[in-house]
Design an enzyme around this catalytic site. Structure first.
Site, mmCIF file in Angstrom:
data_model
loop_
_atom_site.group_PDB
_atom_site.id
_atom_site.type_symbol
_atom_site.label_atom_id
_atom_site.label_comp_id
_atom_site.label_asym_id
_atom_site.label_seq_id
_atom_site.Cartn_x
_atom_site.Cartn_y
_atom_site.Cartn_z
ATOM 1 N N LYS A 1 39.408 28.045 36.352
ATOM 2 C CA LYS A 1 39.224 27.251 35.138
ATOM 3 C C LYS A 1 40.557 26.763 34.585
ATOM 4 C CE LYS A 1 35.247 29.228 35.701
ATOM 5 N NZ LYS A 1 33.881 28.850 35.772
ATOM 6 N N ALA B 1 38.501 35.325 33.313
ATOM 7 C CA ALA B 1 38.217 34.066 34.012
ATOM 8 C C ALA B 1 38.623 32.846 33.191
ATOM 9 C CB ALA B 1 36.731 33.996 34.360
ATOM 10 N N TRP C 1 27.772 37.318 32.535
ATOM 11 C CA TRP C 1 27.699 36.278 33.582
ATOM 12 C C TRP C 1 26.718 36.777 34.653
ATOM 13 C CZ3 TRP C 1 31.330 36.077 38.235
ATOM 14 C CH2 TRP C 1 31.238 34.854 38.899
ATOM 15 N N ASP D 1 37.503 41.341 33.240
ATOM 16 C CA ASP D 1 37.238 40.083 33.908
ATOM 17 C C ASP D 1 37.950 39.002 33.078
ATOM 18 O OD1 ASP D 1 36.290 37.777 34.998
ATOM 19 O OD2 ASP D 1 34.187 38.368 35.029
HETATM 20 C C1 PLP Z 1 32.826 35.571 33.506
HETATM 21 C C2 PLP Z 1 33.249 35.022 34.823
HETATM 22 N N1 PLP Z 1 33.905 35.824 35.663
HETATM 23 C C3 PLP Z 1 34.317 35.395 36.852
HETATM 24 C C4 PLP Z 1 34.086 34.107 37.269
HETATM 25 C C5 PLP Z 1 34.548 33.748 38.648
HETATM 26 O O1 PLP Z 1 35.177 32.572 38.830
HETATM 27 P P1 PLP Z 1 35.673 32.096 40.253
HETATM 28 O O2 PLP Z 1 35.171 33.035 41.292
HETATM 29 O O3 PLP Z 1 35.133 30.741 40.425
HETATM 30 O O4 PLP Z 1 37.163 32.128 40.168
HETATM 31 C C6 PLP Z 1 33.398 33.228 36.426
HETATM 32 C C7 PLP Z 1 33.083 31.858 36.845
HETATM 33 O O5 PLP Z 1 32.292 31.157 36.317
HETATM 34 C C8 PLP Z 1 32.978 33.699 35.157
HETATM 35 O O6 PLP Z 1 32.324 32.920 34.302
#
Ligand code: PLP
Length: 394
Positions: free
Chosen positions: A243, A210, A127, A208
């Site tokens: 999500k 998510a 990401w 991570d």
């Molecule tokens: C791989 C990954 N990690 C972390 C996040 C963080 O999400 P958020 O900060 O919106 O909760 C995302 C969001 O797209 C993601 O794709």
């Protein structure tokens, strides 16, 4: 003085979103940003969340500060969701965070103290925001190979060979499920080998999470994290409710720390509290409180699980339909992998020129590395999409 600041490049995904909005074509297709969308291109508020919010509005009787660690009931719920109801919670601590991003940042800030000389190994690709977050936290990152683009699968040998060269006590960032941007996940046997390597070399696993619930299911998607928590003395998890509860803008997530024993866990949570206090002081309450109400109420919980399962199943159906259309249009099995990958993303084997042609000539939007948001696939017109993609491949 501001004139001395370097120009900031606009975020490419946000720029693409704007370009899509400005495109007057009615048959345009948005496969860009990582937000779940229904058939009509909307990102609805889940019914379970709406009902919990109503309840919260009616029952909340104070807006007093919540404290740096946030809501204890929320943290207890997330801890169970990630580590399972049988986990040894005496060695796990949780702090509420501002989304998954906030969790990644505060954990990294804390790890700078515990692992001052460590490098943070990050999958290539990953990401894009990971690079920004970790650079801002001042930690050195190193890439490990992750994706074999020629075969559209995990480059497990490359990953293991590179991680074997990591220094003792280095940190390894792992996508717990639904790898972003590739959709290619490790299987359980491979996870076990990574866990053994971490144990052998005293590497610190940093997960991570998510997309829990978007891959094989809520419990199934937590299998890797649970395996590591059982096998290793210490690790961290950055979890997001953006999500799986659709709480994107409410900035709801959690930083979870697993320690050798309870006293270390308390000490680690204390330091995390200091990081939070010196940063944004304390997290926002609304999303976390709503999440807790969804988790704690039997009916709301069942409704949420059903809604989450519907999103997951829809993405699976779209994957299968898209792979079938591509098979027909290309007369090959080159795109079959899409059907078996996990979560909201997969990568198409397209170059920048082909991606540009799809956008300009066909109104099909995707990010520059060929990542597509599966939830944006047009379920009623998959063949037109496949035809356009096949045309740029020639
Ligand atoms: C791989 C990954 N990690 C972390 C996040 C963080 O999400 P958020 O900060 O919106 O909760 C995302 C969001 O797209 C993601 O794709």
């Amino acid at each position: 003085m501001f004139e001395a600041l370097p120009e900031s490049k606009p975020d490419t995904i946000l720029a693409l979103m704007q370009e899509f909005r400005d495109d007057p074509r009615t048959d345009k297709v948005d496969l860009g940003p990582g937000i779940y969308k229904d058939k009509h291109g909307n990102t609805p508020i889940l019914a379970a969340v709406k009902q919990a919010e109503k309840k919260l509005l009616e029952t909340q009787d104070t807006k007093a500060y919540v404290g740096p660690i946030g809501s204890r009931p929320f943290c207890d719920s997330i801890l169970k969701q990630i580590f399972g109801t049988n986990a040894d919670a005496s060695r796990i601590r949780c702090a509420q965070s501002t989304g998954g991003t906030g969790a990644l940042r505060i954990i990294t800030d804390m790890l700078k103290e515990t692992h001052p000389d460590a490098a943070l190994w990050v999958s290539d690709p990953t990401w894009p925001n990971h690079a920004l977050i970790f650079r801002a936290a001042g930690i050195e990152t190193k890439p490990y190979p992750y994706y074999d683009a020629a075969n559209s699968e995990v480059d497990f040998n490359g990953m293991m060979e590179t991680l074997k060269n990591a220094k003792d006590k280095d940190i390894v960032l792992l996508h717990g499920c639904c790898h972003n941007p590739t959709g290619a996940d490790l299987n359980l046997d491979q996870w076990k080998q990574v866990s053994d390597l971490c144990a052998q070399k005293s590497l610190f696993p940093f997960f991570d999470m998510a997309y829990q619930g978007f891959g094989d299911g809520l419990e199934e998607d937590a299998a890797a994290v649970r395996l590591f928590a059982d096998a290793l003395p210490e690790m961290a998890v950055a979890a997001s409710c953006s999500k799986n509860l659709g709480l994107y803008r409410e900035r709801t997530g959690a930083a979870l720390l697993v320690a050798k024993h309870s006293a270390d866990a308390d000490r680690a949570l204390g330091r995390l509290g200091v990081v939070i206090r010196s940063n944004y002081s304390m997290p926002p309450d609304h999303g976390a409180n709503t999440t807790h109400l969804v988790m704690a109420d039997e009916k709301l919980n069942a409704l949420w699980r059903e809604e989450l399962e519907q999103m997951r199943q829809r993405m699976m159906r779209l994957r299968i339909a898209f792979a079938e259309s591509m098979r027909k249009r290309t007369n090959s099995d080159r795109f079959d992998y899409i059907a078996s990958q996990k979560g909201m993303f997969s990568r198409l084997p397209l170059n920048a020129e082909q991606i540009g042609t799809l956008r300009e000539q066909h109104g099909i939007y995707m990010v520059g590395d060929g990542r597509i948001n599966v939830a944006g696939l047009p379920e009623d017109d998959m063949d037109s999409l496949a035809e356009a993609i096949a045309s740029v491949l020639q």
